[in-house]
Design a protein around this motif. Sequence first.
Motif, PDB file in Angstrom:
ATOM      1  N   ALA A  33     -10.948   0.918  39.938  1.00  0.00           N
ATOM      2  CA  ALA A  33     -12.050   2.214  39.884  1.00  0.00           C
ATOM      3  C   ALA A  33     -12.610   1.762  38.410  1.00  0.00           C
ATOM      4  O   ALA A  33     -12.343   1.592  37.334  1.00  0.00           O
ATOM      5  N   LEU A  35     -14.599   4.482  35.526  1.00  0.00           N
ATOM      6  CA  LEU A  35     -14.692   5.597  34.758  1.00  0.00           C
ATOM      7  C   LEU A  35     -16.034   5.706  33.908  1.00  0.00           C
ATOM      8  O   LEU A  35     -16.209   4.664  33.294  1.00  0.00           O
ATOM      9  N   VAL A  45     -16.560  10.881  35.546  1.00  0.00           N
ATOM     10  CA  VAL A  45     -16.870  10.571  36.968  1.00  0.00           C
ATOM     11  C   VAL A  45     -15.873   9.471  37.169  1.00  0.00           C
ATOM     12  O   VAL A  45     -16.085   8.396  36.618  1.00  0.00           O
ATOM     13  N   LEU A  46     -14.956   9.515  37.879  1.00  0.00           N
ATOM     14  CA  LEU A  46     -14.239   8.478  38.332  1.00  0.00           C
ATOM     15  C   LEU A  46     -14.628   7.893  39.702  1.00  0.00           C
ATOM     16  O   LEU A  46     -14.458   8.685  40.904  1.00  0.00           O
ATOM     17  N   GLY A  47     -14.938   6.568  40.015  1.00  0.00           N
ATOM     18  CA  GLY A  47     -15.470   6.420  41.264  1.00  0.00           C
ATOM     19  C   GLY A  47     -14.860   5.006  41.673  1.00  0.00           C
ATOM     20  O   GLY A  47     -14.287   4.362  40.856  1.00  0.00           O
ATOM     21  N   ALA A  65      -6.155   5.312  37.036  1.00  0.00           N
ATOM     22  CA  ALA A  65      -7.184   5.980  37.680  1.00  0.00           C
ATOM     23  C   ALA A  65      -6.537   7.224  38.321  1.00  0.00           C
ATOM     24  O   ALA A  65      -6.964   8.327  38.341  1.00  0.00           O
ATOM     25  N   GLU A  66      -5.205   7.113  38.879  1.00  0.00           N
ATOM     26  CA  GLU A  66      -4.631   8.391  39.484  1.00  0.00           C
ATOM     27  C   GLU A  66      -4.080   9.208  38.452  1.00  0.00           C
ATOM     28  O   GLU A  66      -3.989  10.525  38.587  1.00  0.00           O
ATOM     29  N   LEU A  68      -5.532   9.936  35.366  1.00  0.00           N
ATOM     30  CA  LEU A  68      -6.483  10.244  34.549  1.00  0.00           C
ATOM     31  C   LEU A  68      -6.771  11.604  34.456  1.00  0.00           C
ATOM     32  O   LEU A  68      -6.514  12.414  35.221  1.00  0.00           O
ATOM     33  N   THR A  69      -6.659  12.038  33.140  1.00  0.00           N
ATOM     34  CA  THR A  69      -7.100  13.498  32.915  1.00  0.00           C
ATOM     35  C   THR A  69      -8.093  13.638  31.743  1.00  0.00           C
ATOM     36  O   THR A  69      -8.448  12.247  31.192  1.00  0.00           O
ATOM     37  N   VAL A  76     -13.323  16.780  35.881  1.00  0.00           N
ATOM     38  CA  VAL A  76     -13.113  15.281  36.577  1.00  0.00           C
ATOM     39  C   VAL A  76     -13.521  15.237  37.827  1.00  0.00           C
ATOM     40  O   VAL A  76     -13.159  16.000  38.574  1.00  0.00           O
ATOM     41  N   ARG A  78     -14.018  12.956  41.091  1.00  0.00           N
ATOM     42  CA  ARG A  78     -13.456  11.915  41.535  1.00  0.00           C
ATOM     43  C   ARG A  78     -14.334  11.481  42.926  1.00  0.00           C
ATOM     44  O   ARG A  78     -14.276  12.279  43.864  1.00  0.00           O
TER      45      ARG A  78
END
Length: 138
Positions: A33, A35, A45-47, A65-66, A68-69, A76, A78
């Motif tokens: 992923a 960030l 933005v996590l893609g 990625a899981e 992430l805070t 956030v 996702r």
Amino acid sequence: MGRRGPPGSAVPSTLVSSVRRCSRTACGRPAVATLTYVYADSTAVLGPLATYAEPHCYDLCAEHAERLTAPRGWEVVRLAADAGPVRRTSDDLEALANAVREAARPQERTPRQGGPGDTESGEIGRRGHLRVLRSPDS
């Protein structure tokens, strides 16, 4: 000797791994992923993993990625991961060309005083941040 340098050389190998790794310190897992921070909107933005490594983006492994805070007050977002690997097609280029054509197409609307459509500025249309200007010949 082969592709590797002699023992004790400064450059142990000329082989480069094509697998992008997690950006987190001391994590060597493969990245899955990307960030990106949008500072103006206080949004992280996590893609899916970006096609190319960008200088202001961070590649993360599945675990990071899981977990992430974001900082307090930030949101956030996702984005859903694609089902398969990213493959470039001619559709991508065609979609970009269509977007440019549509942005250049003049819109039917009445001009406002001192705003877009003002004949003094030469602007005859607007689409988002793009402007359509009158030709200097007309």
